[in-house]
Design a protein around this motif. Structure first.
Motif, short mmCIF file in Angstrom:
data_model
loop_
_atom_site.label_atom_id
_atom_site.label_comp_id
_atom_site.label_asym_id
_atom_site.label_seq_id
_atom_site.Cartn_x
_atom_site.Cartn_y
_atom_site.Cartn_z
N ARG A 130 57.20 26.16 68.07
CA ARG A 130 55.87 25.63 68.40
C ARG A 130 55.74 25.20 69.86
NH1 ARG A 130 54.03 21.90 63.28
NH2 ARG A 130 53.64 23.61 61.86
N GLU A 133 55.14 28.19 71.88
CA GLU A 133 53.76 28.64 71.66
C GLU A 133 52.79 27.81 72.49
OE1 GLU A 133 50.83 29.66 67.88
OE2 GLU A 133 52.77 28.72 67.52
N TYR A 134 52.96 26.49 72.48
CA TYR A 134 52.12 25.61 73.28
C TYR A 134 52.25 25.92 74.77
CZ TYR A 134 50.74 21.46 75.85
OH TYR A 134 50.17 20.61 76.77
N LEU A 157 47.59 27.30 67.23
CA LEU A 157 48.57 26.21 67.09
C LEU A 157 47.91 24.95 66.55
CD1 LEU A 157 51.49 25.20 67.63
CD2 LEU A 157 50.73 24.58 69.92
N ILE A 178 49.81 17.92 66.47
CA ILE A 178 50.68 19.04 66.80
C ILE A 178 50.67 19.29 68.31
CG2 ILE A 178 50.99 21.55 66.60
CD1 ILE A 178 50.06 21.24 63.65
N CYS A 182 53.81 18.80 70.79
CA CYS A 182 54.32 19.92 71.58
C CYS A 182 54.30 19.60 73.07
CB CYS A 182 53.50 21.18 71.31
SG CYS A 182 53.78 21.89 69.68
#
Length: 190
Positions: A130, A133-134, A157, A178, A182
């Motif tokens: 994650r 991804e961020y 996300l 989230i 992140c």
């Protein structure tokens, strides 16, 4: 009574025979267990490699590199930067997501090789990391040509549900959590 050197030689031969009788996948699992639980996993693997040929082969297994907790080895970066990044590259080749994330961050922000950094981040993101991804979403958002893709990644996300967030309102809050988590974790890598 045999001399000490003869007893040591006999003991070493017996140990080698015992290790040779073990299946390779068991030795790989032993190496994985060691790297997963040791605070000095890289050093322990190097010690295992020095023991015998069978451990040297087992310690080079893909699963060992994949499970290597590379974040614990950050101190190594300051002692031997070239060795540290070679270590990270070998772990990333084994699909170690943390190694791919760290390499991606280094390539983008320190080496100024944005394309290669994005490749590493994408690889970690596809593996389910994650923070990667961020980070990739933020990097893509900063460029007008890739801004829409960055927004799409960040929205995806943020839309992920946290366990125990059944309602739409709680899902929105979980998306904020989230993203904030992140962001905080990404900053800790830098």
């Amino acid at each position: 009574m045999p001399r000490r050197e003869e007893r040591v030689k006999t003991a070493m031969t017996t140990m080698a025979t015992d290790i040779d009788s073990l299946p390779q996948d068991l030795l790989v699992e032993l190496c994985v267990s060691i790297v997963s639980s040791s605070p000095t996993s890289r050093e322990d693997i190097m010690r295992l490699r020095a023991l015998c040929r069978r451990f040297r082969e087992a310690s080079k297994g893909r699963k060992v590199g994949q499970c290597m907790p590379v974040r614990r080895e950050r101190v190594f970066r300051w002692l031997d930067a070239d060795g540290y990044f070679a270590f990270l590259r070998s772990c990333a080749e084994c699909d170690n997501l943390e190694a791919s994330l760290i390499l991606g961050l280094d390539e983008v922000y320190n080496q100024k090789r944005k394309s290669l950094g994005q490749h590493h981040l994408y690889k970690a993101m596809k593996g389910g990391h994650r923070v990667a991804e961020y980070t990739l979403g933020i990097i893509l958002f900063q460029d007008l040509q890739t801004q829409q893709l960055g927004v799409k990644i960040l929205n995806k996300l943020a839309a992920m549900d946290l366990p125990g967030a059944p309602s739409a309102h709680e899902s929105l809050i979980s998306g904020d959590v989230i993203i904030a988590t992140c962001r905080s974790e990404a900053a800790s890598y830098l």
